[in-house]
Design a protein around this motif. Structure first.
Motif, PDB file in Angstrom:
ATOM      1  N   UNK A 194       0.818  -1.204   0.000  1.00  0.00           N
ATOM      2  CA  UNK A 194       0.000   0.000   0.000  1.00  0.00           C
ATOM      3  C   UNK A 194       0.851   1.253   0.000  1.00  0.00           C
ATOM      4  N   UNK A 195       1.992   1.194   0.711  1.00  0.00           N
ATOM      5  CA  UNK A 195       2.894   2.340   0.741  1.00  0.00           C
ATOM      6  C   UNK A 195       3.499   2.639  -0.619  1.00  0.00           C
ATOM      7  N   UNK A 196       3.778   1.616  -1.407  1.00  0.00           N
ATOM      8  CA  UNK A 196       4.312   1.832  -2.749  1.00  0.00           C
ATOM      9  C   UNK A 196       3.300   2.550  -3.638  1.00  0.00           C
ATOM     10  N   UNK A 197       2.027   2.169  -3.521  1.00  0.00           N
ATOM     11  CA  UNK A 197       0.991   2.850  -4.303  1.00  0.00           C
ATOM     12  C   UNK A 197       0.830   4.286  -3.816  1.00  0.00           C
ATOM     13  N   UNK A 198       0.864   4.480  -2.500  1.00  0.00           N
ATOM     14  CA  UNK A 198       0.795   5.836  -1.953  1.00  0.00           C
ATOM     15  C   UNK A 198       1.943   6.688  -2.475  1.00  0.00           C
ATOM     16  N   UNK A 199       3.144   6.127  -2.472  1.00  0.00           N
ATOM     17  CA  UNK A 199       4.332   6.838  -2.957  1.00  0.00           C
ATOM     18  C   UNK A 199       4.184   7.192  -4.434  1.00  0.00           C
ATOM     19  N   UNK A 200       3.736   6.218  -5.235  1.00  0.00           N
ATOM     20  CA  UNK A 200       3.628   6.439  -6.675  1.00  0.00           C
ATOM     21  C   UNK A 200       2.611   7.519  -7.030  1.00  0.00           C
ATOM     22  N   UNK A 201       1.615   7.722  -6.169  1.00  0.00           N
ATOM     23  CA  UNK A 201       0.530   8.669  -6.474  1.00  0.00           C
ATOM     24  C   UNK A 201       0.556   9.911  -5.596  1.00  0.00           C
ATOM     25  N   UNK A 243     -14.007  12.316  -6.471  1.00  0.00           N
ATOM     26  CA  UNK A 243     -14.088  10.894  -6.822  1.00  0.00           C
ATOM     27  C   UNK A 243     -12.730  10.324  -7.221  1.00  0.00           C
ATOM     28  N   UNK A 244     -11.854  11.133  -7.814  1.00  0.00           N
ATOM     29  CA  UNK A 244     -10.525  10.639  -8.182  1.00  0.00           C
ATOM     30  C   UNK A 244      -9.714  10.291  -6.942  1.00  0.00           C
ATOM     31  N   UNK A 245      -9.785  11.121  -5.907  1.00  0.00           N
ATOM     32  CA  UNK A 245      -9.064  10.835  -4.670  1.00  0.00           C
ATOM     33  C   UNK A 245      -9.673   9.652  -3.921  1.00  0.00           C
ATOM     34  N   UNK A 246     -10.987   9.493  -4.041  1.00  0.00           N
ATOM     35  CA  UNK A 246     -11.617   8.305  -3.449  1.00  0.00           C
ATOM     36  C   UNK A 246     -11.095   7.052  -4.132  1.00  0.00           C
ATOM     37  N   UNK A 247     -10.979   7.099  -5.457  1.00  0.00           N
ATOM     38  CA  UNK A 247     -10.436   5.965  -6.192  1.00  0.00           C
ATOM     39  C   UNK A 247      -9.013   5.642  -5.774  1.00  0.00           C
ATOM     40  N   UNK A 248      -8.237   6.675  -5.515  1.00  0.00           N
ATOM     41  CA  UNK A 248      -6.857   6.463  -5.060  1.00  0.00           C
ATOM     42  C   UNK A 248      -6.817   5.735  -3.716  1.00  0.00           C
ATOM     43  N   UNK A 249      -7.623   6.204  -2.767  1.00  0.00           N
ATOM     44  CA  UNK A 249      -7.650   5.577  -1.440  1.00  0.00           C
ATOM     45  C   UNK A 249      -8.153   4.137  -1.533  1.00  0.00           C
ATOM     46  N   UNK A 250      -9.176   3.911  -2.342  1.00  0.00           N
ATOM     47  CA  UNK A 250      -9.695   2.554  -2.528  1.00  0.00           C
ATOM     48  C   UNK A 250      -8.611   1.620  -3.047  1.00  0.00           C
ATOM     49  N   UNK A 251      -7.817   2.093  -4.002  1.00  0.00           N
ATOM     50  CA  UNK A 251      -6.772   1.249  -4.568  1.00  0.00           C
ATOM     51  C   UNK A 251      -5.681   0.937  -3.554  1.00  0.00           C
ATOM     52  N   UNK A 252      -5.319   1.915  -2.733  1.00  0.00           N
ATOM     53  CA  UNK A 252      -4.314   1.666  -1.702  1.00  0.00           C
ATOM     54  C   UNK A 252      -4.819   0.604  -0.729  1.00  0.00           C
ATOM     55  N   UNK A 253      -6.060   0.745  -0.290  1.00  0.00           N
ATOM     56  CA  UNK A 253      -6.632  -0.242   0.633  1.00  0.00           C
ATOM     57  C   UNK A 253      -6.785  -1.600  -0.029  1.00  0.00           C
ATOM     58  N   UNK A 254      -7.195  -1.599  -1.319  1.00  0.00           N
ATOM     59  CA  UNK A 254      -7.394  -2.861  -2.030  1.00  0.00           C
ATOM     60  C   UNK A 254      -6.076  -3.606  -2.204  1.00  0.00           C
ATOM     61  N   UNK A 255      -4.992  -2.889  -2.524  1.00  0.00           N
ATOM     62  CA  UNK A 255      -3.694  -3.538  -2.695  1.00  0.00           C
ATOM     63  C   UNK A 255      -3.222  -4.147  -1.383  1.00  0.00           C
ATOM     64  N   UNK A 256      -3.327  -3.397  -0.305  1.00  0.00           N
ATOM     65  CA  UNK A 256      -2.935  -3.947   0.999  1.00  0.00           C
ATOM     66  C   UNK A 256      -3.770  -5.178   1.337  1.00  0.00           C
ATOM     67  N   UNK A 257      -5.056  -5.119   1.058  1.00  0.00           N
ATOM     68  CA  UNK A 257      -5.953  -6.240   1.372  1.00  0.00           C
ATOM     69  C   UNK A 257      -5.654  -7.466   0.515  1.00  0.00           C
ATOM     70  N   UNK A 258      -5.397  -7.258  -0.765  1.00  0.00           N
ATOM     71  CA  UNK A 258      -5.155  -8.416  -1.632  1.00  0.00           C
ATOM     72  C   UNK A 258      -3.801  -9.059  -1.319  1.00  0.00           C
TER      73      UNK A 258
END
Length: 527
Positions: free
Chosen positions: A29-36, A93-108
Motif C-alpha cells: 500500500x505504501x508503494x501505491x501511496x508513494x507512486x501517487x 471521486x478521483x481521490x476516493x479511487x486512489x484511497x480505494x486502490x491503496x486499501x485494495x492492494x494492501x488487502x489483496x
C-alpha cells in the motif's frame, strides 16, 4: 520436496507469518501511496469514464459517460461505489479511487498470503516467497496507481478462492451463500467475474460429485443464481441502449493470445533484459522438458491428487477457466502492448498456488543426485534472486511514477500536463452545464480538467456548407462554449479534423495557445 498432506487437520497458523503479511501489506500500500503522492492517481480514457459515470450519477444524469453515451463497457458497481463514498465524505471521486486502490492492494496482499499459507502450511518458505512476489508485483502496483477496478477485483477473486477452499473442505450453506455473494459482487465490478460463475459451478459439482444428478443440479443452480444478476443488467440496461450485452471488444486471436500470455507471465518474474535475449517460449520449453524427463507417471499421479485437495483445487479451476477467457475472449491487439497487464495479472495468486505446487511436487528427481547442501543453496539463492528482482522493479516503478506519472495506462495525469499553463487555463473556465458546450479532440483529457459534459465532436465533417445551402453540421448555430484542441501524443481521437476553415470563417475565437493545445471560444454562424 513432497510435504505430507494434512488438509482436514491443518497446521496451526504461525503468528510470525501473519505479522509478515501485515508488513508486506503495508509496504505494498505504501508503494501505491508513494507512486501517487505527487501527481495523484494515473488516469486513462477508461479511468475518466469511470469517474464521469460517478459524477453523472451524483448529478442525476444516470449511468452515462462524460459524452452522454451509456455505460455498457463495464458493470456499474465501481462508479456506484465512488459516487456513494463521495456523498458520505465529500472527497473528489478521483481521490476516493486512489484511497480505494491503496486499501485494495494492501488487502489483496494479505489475502493472497493467506491463500498461499493454506496451500503450503508444511513448507512455509514457499508461501513467504509467493507472498513477496504478490506484494512487489510491478503490474499490480501499476494498475493500483491508476483509477481502475482491477485491485478490488483481484481482492475479490482471492476471497472467492479462500471461501471456495473452505466450502470444498466442509460443505455448508453459509459458505455456499458467501461464495455466491462474492461471485455476484465481483461480476458487478468486472464482466470477467463470469469466470467466477463458471469456477463456482465447477467447485460445487466437485464437492457433490458422489451424486451425479445432485451435483449437476446444484452446480447448474449456482451458475444460474450467480450469473442472472449480471445478465439482467446486460439485458435490461446495455442491450436497449447499445445493442450488445457485455460491451464491445476487438477480436481475439487465440494463437496470438497464447504467445502474449506466455510473454506477460514470464515478464512478471524475469528482467526484460534477459527476455530480450532468451525467448519466454524457450524458457517454457526448457521447464517442460525438465518436468517431463524428471518425473515418473507415479509422480504425475501424486501431483494430480495434490491439485484436487481443497486448498489447491479452486485456484487450479480458476486458472484454467480464466486462462481460456484470456485466450478466446481477450482482444489481441490491445493485450499485446508491453506493460498492459491488467487483464492477465488477475491470475497471479492462483498461478503462484499452482506453480509452486508444481515446483514442490514435480521437482526433477535426477537433480536430487546433486550434493544436498549444494542443491538447497541453489534453490534458496534462486528464490532470493526472484524476490530481489521483484522488489527492485516495484520500487523503481514507484519512484519514477511519483515523479513523472504512470506510463502504462495513464495519459491524463502527467508531469508535463498537470504543471502546464494549459491545465491552469482549463481550470479557470466557467461553463454552464445547460447552455455551454465543450468540444475536444481528446474527450477524456478535456473532461477531467474542465469537469463539464462533452459534446461529441463530428467526425470527418465537410466545410464549407454543401452546394444545397444546408446548414453546417458544426458548430451548431445555437452553440456557445469552447473547443479544446490538444497536440502531440494527446491528439489521437480518430476521424477528427482540425477545424481550420471554421477558424477562418470566424466561428472560433482563440482564447489560449500553447505547444500542448489551444482553446477556442465558439462563435456560431448566424442563420
Amino acid at each position: 520436496m513432497n510435504p505430507p498432506d494434512n488438509n482436514h487437520h491443518p497446521a496451526k497458523p504461525q503468528a510470525w507469518y501473519r505479522l509478515f503479511l501485515v508488513f508486506l501489506a503495508l509496504i505494498g500500500g505504501g508503494l501505491v501511496y508513494w507512486a501517487t503522492a505527487t501527481l495523484g492517481p494515473g488516469l486513462g480514457e477508461d479511468s475518466a469514464k469511470y469517474l464521469s459515470v460517478a459524477e453523472n450519477l451524483l448529478a442525476g444524469r444516470g449511468f452515462v459517460y462524460y459524452n452522454s453515451y451509456a455505460l455498457a463497457q463495464w458493470p456499474p458497481l465501481f462508479p456506484m461505489l465512488l459516487a456513494g463514498l463521495h456523498l458520505i465524505s465529500g472527497v473528489d471521486v478521483a481521490q476516493i479511487g486512489r484511497v480505494l486502490n491503496i486499501l485494495a492492494v494492501s488487502s489483496l496482499i494479505f489475502a493472497g498470503g493467506l491463500l498461499l499459507e493454506r496451500a503450503f502450511r508444511h513448507r512455509i518458505i514457499l508461501a513467504v516467497f509467493g507472498s513477496i512476489l504478490i506484494a512487489f508485483s510491478t503490474p499490480i502496483i501499476s494498475i493500483a496507481s491508476n483509477i481502475s477496478t482491477d485491485p478490488l477485483f483481484i481482492f475479490l477473486v482471492i476471497l472467492f478462492l479462500l471461501v471456495a477452499a473452505a466450502y470444498v473442505r466442509r460443505e455448508s450453506w453459509p459458505m455456499l451463500i458467501l461464495l455466491a455473494s462474492l461471485t455476484i459482487i465481483a461480476s458487478y465490478f468486472r464482466y470477467a467475474g463470469l469466470a467466477l460463475v463458471l469456477t463456482g459451478g465447477a467447485i460445487v459439482f466437485f464437492a457433490k460429485r458422489k451424486d451425479f444428478v445432485k451435483a449437476t443440479l446444484q452446480a447448474g443452480a449456482f451458475v444460474i443464481v450467480t450469473g442472472l444478476p449480471l445478465f439482467l443488467w446486460a439485458w435490461l440496461h446495455n442491450y436497449p441502449r447499445v445493442g450488445v450485452l457485455f460491451g464491445g471488444h476487438l477480436p481475439a486471436v487465440p494463437l496470438s493470445n497464447v504467445t502474449i500470455t506466455i510473454d506477460k507471465i514470464f515478464g512478471w518474474f524475469f528482467p526484460i533484459t534477459i527476455l530480450n535475449i532468451i525467448s519466454p517460449l524457450l524458457i517454457l520449453a526448457v521447464i517442460l522438458i525438465l518436468l517431463l524427463t524428471g518425473n515418473r507417471l507415479k509422480d504425475w499421479a501424486e501431483f494430480a491428487q495434490r491439485l484436487i485437495t481443497p486448498d489447491i483445487l479452486p485456484s487450479a479451476i480458476f486458472l484454467m477457466v480464466y486462462g481460456l477467457m484470456l485466450l478466446f475472449y481477450t482482444s489481441s491487439s490491445e493485450a499485446r502492448y508491453l506493460g498492459f497487464d491488467r487483464l492477465h495479472i488477475v491470475i497471479l495468486p492462483a498461478l503462484l498456488v499452482v506453480g509452486l505446487t508444481s515446483f514442490e511436487r514435480l521437482f526433477p528427481k535426477y537433480l536430487y543426485r546433486l550434493p544436498q547442501p549444494l542443491l538447497k543453496t541453489g534453490i534458496y539463492l534462486g528464490l532470493v534472486a526472484f524476490a530481489i528482482i521483484s522488489i527492485y522493479d516495484a520500487q523503481k516503478y514507484a519512484r519514477v511514477t511519483a515523479r513523472a506519472g504512470d506510463v502504462n495506462y495513464n495519459h491524463i495525469v502527467t508531469q508535463e500536463l498537470t504543471q502546464s499553463e494549459l491545465v491552469a487555463f482549463l481550470a479557470s473556465l466557467e461553463l454552464d452545464d445547460d447552455d455551454d458546450a465543450l468540444y475536444s479532440n481528446n474527450d477524456s483529457v478535456a473532461w477531467f480538467y474542465v469537469r463539464h459534459p462533452i459534446t461529441v465532436f463530428p467526425r470527418d465533417y465537410e466545410l464549407p456548407p454543401s452546394e444545397d445551402d444546408s446548414e453546417p453540421s458544426w458548430p451548431p448555430q445555437s452553440a456557445n462554449g469552447v473547443l479544446v484542441w490538444f497536440y502531440g501524443d494527446l491528439d489521437y481521437t480518430p476521424g477528427v479534423i482540425f477545424p481550420q476553415e471554421a477558424l477562418d470563417l470566424g466561428w472560433l475565437t482563440p482564447l489560449y495557445t500553447s505547444d500542448l493545445g489551444d482553446v477556442y471560444q465558439l462563435n456560431p454562424a448566424s442563420p
